[in-house]
Design a protein around this motif. Structure first.
Motif, PDB file in Angstrom:
ATOM      1  N   UNK A 288      15.042  -2.190   3.135  1.00  0.00           N
ATOM      2  CA  UNK A 288      13.983  -3.147   3.436  1.00  0.00           C
ATOM      3  C   UNK A 288      12.863  -2.923   2.428  1.00  0.00           C
ATOM      4  N   UNK A 289      12.893  -3.668   1.343  1.00  0.00           N
ATOM      5  CA  UNK A 289      11.954  -3.457   0.255  1.00  0.00           C
ATOM      6  C   UNK A 289      10.536  -3.899   0.635  1.00  0.00           C
TER       7      UNK A 289
ATOM      8  N   UNK B 247      10.434   3.832  -3.197  1.00  0.00           N
ATOM      9  CA  UNK B 247       9.856   2.484  -3.219  1.00  0.00           C
ATOM     10  C   UNK B 247      10.405   1.713  -4.408  1.00  0.00           C
ATOM     11  N   UNK B 248      10.528   0.412  -4.195  1.00  0.00           N
ATOM     12  CA  UNK B 248      10.778  -0.488  -5.324  1.00  0.00           C
ATOM     13  C   UNK B 248       9.424  -0.913  -5.875  1.00  0.00           C
ATOM     14  N   UNK B 249       9.258  -0.780  -7.203  1.00  0.00           N
ATOM     15  CA  UNK B 249       8.005  -1.151  -7.855  1.00  0.00           C
ATOM     16  C   UNK B 249       8.280  -2.322  -8.793  1.00  0.00           C
ATOM     17  N   UNK B 250       7.748  -3.471  -8.438  1.00  0.00           N
ATOM     18  CA  UNK B 250       7.974  -4.679  -9.225  1.00  0.00           C
ATOM     19  C   UNK B 250       7.443  -4.516 -10.645  1.00  0.00           C
TER      20      UNK B 250
ATOM     21  N   UNK C 202       0.826  -1.205   0.000  1.00  0.00           N
ATOM     22  CA  UNK C 202       0.000   0.000   0.000  1.00  0.00           C
ATOM     23  C   UNK C 202       0.863   1.259   0.000  1.00  0.00           C
ATOM     24  N   UNK C 203       1.871   1.303   0.849  1.00  0.00           N
ATOM     25  CA  UNK C 203       2.708   2.496   0.945  1.00  0.00           C
ATOM     26  C   UNK C 203       3.550   2.714  -0.310  1.00  0.00           C
ATOM     27  N   UNK C 204       3.826   1.658  -1.057  1.00  0.00           N
ATOM     28  CA  UNK C 204       4.691   1.786  -2.221  1.00  0.00           C
ATOM     29  C   UNK C 204       4.012   2.466  -3.398  1.00  0.00           C
ATOM     30  N   UNK C 205       2.692   2.556  -3.396  1.00  0.00           N
ATOM     31  CA  UNK C 205       1.975   3.082  -4.564  1.00  0.00           C
ATOM     32  C   UNK C 205       2.217   4.573  -4.786  1.00  0.00           C
ATOM     33  N   UNK C 206       2.621   5.298  -3.740  1.00  0.00           N
ATOM     34  CA  UNK C 206       2.742   6.746  -3.872  1.00  0.00           C
ATOM     35  C   UNK C 206       3.736   7.173  -4.951  1.00  0.00           C
ATOM     36  N   UNK C 207       4.832   6.434  -5.117  1.00  0.00           N
ATOM     37  CA  UNK C 207       5.846   6.881  -6.080  1.00  0.00           C
ATOM     38  C   UNK C 207       5.346   6.778  -7.511  1.00  0.00           C
ATOM     39  N   UNK C 208       4.398   5.905  -7.758  1.00  0.00           N
ATOM     40  CA  UNK C 208       3.834   5.777  -9.101  1.00  0.00           C
ATOM     41  C   UNK C 208       2.782   6.855  -9.334  1.00  0.00           C
TER      42      UNK C 208
ATOM     43  N   UNK D 147      11.991  -1.316 -10.946  1.00  0.00           N
ATOM     44  CA  UNK D 147      12.825  -0.156 -10.694  1.00  0.00           C
ATOM     45  C   UNK D 147      12.640   0.335  -9.256  1.00  0.00           C
ATOM     46  N   UNK D 148      13.716   0.918  -8.728  1.00  0.00           N
ATOM     47  CA  UNK D 148      13.661   1.665  -7.482  1.00  0.00           C
ATOM     48  C   UNK D 148      13.430   3.123  -7.847  1.00  0.00           C
ATOM     49  N   UNK D 149      12.352   3.693  -7.305  1.00  0.00           N
ATOM     50  CA  UNK D 149      11.945   5.051  -7.641  1.00  0.00           C
ATOM     51  C   UNK D 149      11.819   5.881  -6.370  1.00  0.00           C
TER      52      UNK D 149
END
Length: 445
Positions: free
Chosen positions: A355-356, A383-386, A240-246, A390-392
């Protein structure tokens, strides 16, 4: 509540930065880190449908009364001339110097009834104004349920992804409303009343819906049952937290409340525990205002309405056409990221562990960004986005270096002398990065 106010603590501290640095990271939500695996959960929002539970990590502010719109118009940058019942807005609140205090999503549930959902700082500021100003309103704030230990008033869920519309068409009773973006209306799900908002996350179509918390389990299970044939997945805290970078939404910059004489009475009103938020990362400035951001540079310039008077207007008018910085996405160099992990398998000091998918160790993260050795910005949410492999990170970069394709370097690690107990001993790592647009992904919401 303690007897100490935020102003008390600031007067006793060497500086606001000293007060806030290295406080660590509190619990984000009551949900588990993963329901399946965070990679599969990330894939769901792009390939099928993802279900997110937002019930526990945000604050709510309810404002009711005939002068509610006057309160919002005086302290928010938004245009409230066209704000219908059943409409939502990205509420943006600035301090007198034009720096961002915070943002939230504001819902007009009735002619004089409003609900906003988001981080605490903007809500505290508006609550203070409602209590000390001459407004015919009643305001009540709900703290973050994960922090208070109390049940929230509402459940709050999201579904997103290419199959989200079909899932909600199956889940609700009766036809799916034809809603414009950021419009909502009342529906029933398995016989339970809820508000349904046309929304989305991570650039994908979706809905947000909320209602009485006591009915939350039944509504959740009805939606998950409807989504089973589409491969719906619940999002844990990590995905959930990783979605912000996209999406390109920049969460948790330092709220602009820790300096300025015009903010002092507010700081004297605000309880210390409500005013503390942690700073971390390699960026190390002595002046707290170097950590502040403005609504314009984080991407809210298009919603600032200069046809009404509001706090911070003069400063934003001076900035609007010539901001110093611009929000961008940084695409981290794959080899440099891999080398951070490689350091774990060789002799000598290791680099800060990632810690991905979201390697956070403070609420407000700031890494220095350099060009030709000079600091030209700060890297914030990473965040890393599978789905992209990529790490963004979302960053604020001086406008002269904000063009897509510009090569920069960020420093991965904590500032010298850091005492953040959530971070192990390490040596800093220089990571090359390429500037890209924000949002990073085509918006299909």
């Amino acid at each position: 509540m303690s007897d100490r106010t935020l102003e008390d603590a600031l007067q006793a501290a060497e500086s606001p930065v000293d007060l806030l640095r290295d406080l660590g990271l509190g619990q984000f939500t009551k949900l588990p880190d993963e329901f399946t695996h965070w990679i599969e959960e990330q894939r769901a929002w792009q390939e099928s449908c993802a279900f997110a539970d937002q019930s526990y990590h945000m604050t709510d502010l309810r404002v009711e009364g005939t002068e509610a719109i006057e309160l919002y118009a005086d302290y928010a940058v938004n245009d409230f001339e066209q704000f219908d019942v059943g409409q939502a807005k990205q509420l943006v609140v600035a301090n007198p110097d034009g720096y961002l205090i915070g943002d939230a999503i504001l819902f007009r549930e009735g002619e004089s009834n409003f609900l906003s959902v988001g981080a605490a700082a903007a809500h505290h500021w508006l609550l203070y104004q409602s209590e000390t100003g001459e407004y015919d309103v009643d305001a009540e704030m709900q703290g973050r349920p994960v922090a208070t230990g109390r049940d929230p008033e509402n459940f709050r869920y999201q579904v997103q992804g290419p199959d989200a519309v079909d899932v909600m068409r199956e889940a609700i009773d009766g036809p799916l409303p034809d809603l414009g973006f950021f419009r909502f209306e009342e529906v029933t799900i398995d016989g339970t009343e809820a508000f349904l908002l046309r929304h989305g996350m991570a650039g994908e179509a979706g809905f947000e819906f909320w209602g009485d918390y006591a009915n939350g389990d039944a509504v959740r299970e009805a939606v998950l049952d409807a989504g089973e044939e589409y491969g719906i997945r619940r999002l844990g805290s990590k995905s959930y937290q990783s979605a912000n970078v996209v999406l390109g939404w920049l969460p948790l910059p330092v709220p602009a409340i820790y300096s300025g004489e015009e903010m002092q009475e507010f700081r004297e009103w605000l309880d210390l525990r409500q005013g503390l938020i942690s700073i971390g990362g390699s960026y190390d400035a002595a002046d707290i205002e170097d950590y502040y951001v403005t609504p314009v540079e984080v991407g809210y310039g298009h919603i600032v309405d200069f046809d009404h008077d509001f706090v911070g207007k003069a400063a934003l008018e001076a900035e609007i056409d010539h901001p110093d910085r611009e929000k961008v996405t940084l695409v981290w160099n794959d080899g440099d990221v891999v080398d951070v992990f490689h350091s774990l398998f060789r002799n000598g000091e290791t680099q800060k562990f990632m810690d991905l998918p979201v390697p956070r160790s403070s609420a407000c993260h700031y890494d220095e960004v350099r060009k030709d050795g000079e600091i030209v910005g700060v890297s914030k949410w990473m965040s890393y986005i599978y789905n992209h492999r990529e790490m963004l990170s979302l960053a604020l970069v001086d406008t002269e270096h904000s063009d897509p394709g510009t090569e920069v370097t960020l420093t991965w690690g904590e500032a010298d002398g850091s005492e953040n107990r959530a971070v192990e001993r390490h040596e800093p790592a220089e990571i090359r990065a390429t500037v890209a647009p924000a949002p990073y992904k085509q918006d299909r919401r």
